[in-house]
Design a protein around this motif. Structure first.
Motif, PDB file in Angstrom:
ATOM      1  N   UNK A 150       0.828  -1.203   0.000  1.00  0.00           N
ATOM      2  CA  UNK A 150       0.000   0.000   0.000  1.00  0.00           C
ATOM      3  C   UNK A 150       0.863   1.254   0.000  1.00  0.00           C
ATOM      4  N   UNK A 151       1.928   1.234   0.782  1.00  0.00           N
ATOM      5  CA  UNK A 151       2.836   2.380   0.824  1.00  0.00           C
ATOM      6  C   UNK A 151       3.458   2.643  -0.549  1.00  0.00           C
ATOM      7  N   UNK A 152       3.923   1.591  -1.196  1.00  0.00           N
ATOM      8  CA  UNK A 152       4.555   1.749  -2.503  1.00  0.00           C
ATOM      9  C   UNK A 152       3.530   2.212  -3.541  1.00  0.00           C
ATOM     10  N   UNK A 153       2.358   1.615  -3.520  1.00  0.00           N
ATOM     11  CA  UNK A 153       1.325   1.971  -4.497  1.00  0.00           C
ATOM     12  C   UNK A 153       0.852   3.412  -4.336  1.00  0.00           C
ATOM     13  N   UNK A 154       0.861   3.919  -3.115  1.00  0.00           N
ATOM     14  CA  UNK A 154       0.360   5.265  -2.850  1.00  0.00           C
ATOM     15  C   UNK A 154       1.456   6.292  -2.614  1.00  0.00           C
ATOM     16  N   UNK A 155       2.688   5.950  -2.937  1.00  0.00           N
ATOM     17  CA  UNK A 155       3.807   6.850  -2.637  1.00  0.00           C
ATOM     18  C   UNK A 155       3.685   8.201  -3.330  1.00  0.00           C
ATOM     19  N   UNK A 156       3.023   8.256  -4.469  1.00  0.00           N
ATOM     20  CA  UNK A 156       2.864   9.523  -5.179  1.00  0.00           C
ATOM     21  C   UNK A 156       1.560  10.240  -4.880  1.00  0.00           C
ATOM     22  N   UNK A 157       0.744   9.675  -3.999  1.00  0.00           N
ATOM     23  CA  UNK A 157      -0.546  10.271  -3.675  1.00  0.00           C
ATOM     24  C   UNK A 157      -0.357  11.408  -2.677  1.00  0.00           C
ATOM     25  N   UNK A 158      -0.793  12.619  -3.033  1.00  0.00           N
ATOM     26  CA  UNK A 158      -0.650  13.746  -2.099  1.00  0.00           C
ATOM     27  C   UNK A 158      -1.436  13.497  -0.803  1.00  0.00           C
ATOM     28  N   UNK A 159      -0.809  13.785   0.308  1.00  0.00           N
ATOM     29  CA  UNK A 159      -1.459  13.634   1.610  1.00  0.00           C
ATOM     30  C   UNK A 159      -1.502  12.213   2.146  1.00  0.00           C
ATOM     31  N   UNK A 160      -0.895  11.261   1.442  1.00  0.00           N
ATOM     32  CA  UNK A 160      -0.914   9.864   1.907  1.00  0.00           C
ATOM     33  C   UNK A 160      -0.037   9.727   3.142  1.00  0.00           C
ATOM     34  N   UNK A 161      -0.543   9.070   4.163  1.00  0.00           N
ATOM     35  CA  UNK A 161       0.219   8.805   5.389  1.00  0.00           C
ATOM     36  C   UNK A 161       0.764   7.383   5.319  1.00  0.00           C
ATOM     37  N   UNK A 162       2.074   7.261   5.438  1.00  0.00           N
ATOM     38  CA  UNK A 162       2.731   5.952   5.383  1.00  0.00           C
ATOM     39  C   UNK A 162       2.165   5.039   6.460  1.00  0.00           C
ATOM     40  N   UNK A 163       1.923   3.778   6.097  1.00  0.00           N
ATOM     41  CA  UNK A 163       1.458   2.781   7.059  1.00  0.00           C
ATOM     42  C   UNK A 163       2.670   2.093   7.684  1.00  0.00           C
ATOM     43  N   UNK A 164       2.663   2.024   8.988  1.00  0.00           N
ATOM     44  CA  UNK A 164       3.725   1.354   9.731  1.00  0.00           C
ATOM     45  C   UNK A 164       3.134   0.128  10.416  1.00  0.00           C
ATOM     46  N   UNK A 165       3.853  -0.967  10.389  1.00  0.00           N
ATOM     47  CA  UNK A 165       3.381  -2.210  11.001  1.00  0.00           C
ATOM     48  C   UNK A 165       4.193  -2.499  12.253  1.00  0.00           C
ATOM     49  N   UNK A 166       3.485  -2.669  13.366  1.00  0.00           N
ATOM     50  CA  UNK A 166       4.129  -3.046  14.623  1.00  0.00           C
ATOM     51  C   UNK A 166       3.758  -4.486  14.947  1.00  0.00           C
ATOM     52  N   UNK A 167       4.740  -5.270  15.317  1.00  0.00           N
ATOM     53  CA  UNK A 167       4.493  -6.664  15.690  1.00  0.00           C
ATOM     54  C   UNK A 167       4.517  -6.770  17.200  1.00  0.00           C
ATOM     55  N   UNK A 168       3.486  -7.374  17.769  1.00  0.00           N
ATOM     56  CA  UNK A 168       3.407  -7.547  19.206  1.00  0.00           C
ATOM     57  C   UNK A 168       3.085  -8.992  19.552  1.00  0.00           C
ATOM     58  N   UNK A 169       3.545  -9.406  20.707  1.00  0.00           N
ATOM     59  CA  UNK A 169       3.258 -10.744  21.206  1.00  0.00           C
ATOM     60  C   UNK A 169       1.953 -10.695  21.988  1.00  0.00           C
ATOM     61  N   UNK A 170       1.063 -11.640  21.691  1.00  0.00           N
ATOM     62  CA  UNK A 170      -0.190 -11.734  22.432  1.00  0.00           C
ATOM     63  C   UNK A 170      -0.362 -13.149  22.944  1.00  0.00           C
ATOM     64  N   UNK A 171      -0.900 -13.258  24.124  1.00  0.00           N
ATOM     65  CA  UNK A 171      -1.169 -14.554  24.756  1.00  0.00           C
ATOM     66  C   UNK A 171       0.074 -15.432  24.854  1.00  0.00           C
ATOM     67  N   UNK A 172       1.233 -14.865  24.802  1.00  0.00           N
ATOM     68  CA  UNK A 172       2.515 -15.576  24.934  1.00  0.00           C
ATOM     69  C   UNK A 172       2.722 -16.683  23.910  1.00  0.00           C
ATOM     70  N   UNK A 173       1.827 -16.795  22.954  1.00  0.00           N
ATOM     71  CA  UNK A 173       2.019 -17.848  21.961  1.00  0.00           C
ATOM     72  C   UNK A 173       1.574 -17.430  20.564  1.00  0.00           C
TER      73      UNK A 173
END
Length: 101
Positions: A26-49
């Motif tokens: 999505x970031x690459x596809x919208x890189x030229x779109x004015x006002x586009x906010x880059x999407x950042x992905x955070x990885x988190x551990x849930x339920x310890x598994x």
């Protein structure tokens, strides 16, 4: 830890990396779109598994070099999780063949 637990963790890791790759695309596809906010992905551990990917917009612009680096990292992480999953599946197969004998 059980074999099913190991494969479950690997599967959640593969799903998280798939989500991450979607955000990168999505970031690459919208890189030229004015006002586009880059999407950042955070990885988190849930339920310890399990691993969960949370995608959120950032104030920064899209840098193709950063996106490519993130894509390579996501690919390697996906492959590592796939190897763990396949190893778990092989272990299940071996246990089932021992049980049948």
């Amino acid at each position: 830890m059980s074999i099913s637990g190991i494969t479950s963790i690997a599967l959640s890791g593969m799903r998280a990396q798939t989500t991450r790759v979607g955000a990168i695309a999505s970031n690459i596809a919208n890189s030229g779109t004015p006002g586009y906010a880059r999407l950042n992905t955070s990885l988190t551990s849930i339920e310890a598994s399990r691993v969960q990917a949370v995608v959120s917009p950032t104030a920064s612009g899209v840098d193709p070099a950063t996106e490519l680096t993130d894509l390579i990292e996501a690919e390697q992480s996906y492959k590592a999780n796939a190897v763990v999953f396949e190893t778990g599946a092989d272990m299940w197969e071996m246990l089932m063949s021992i049980k049948r004998e």
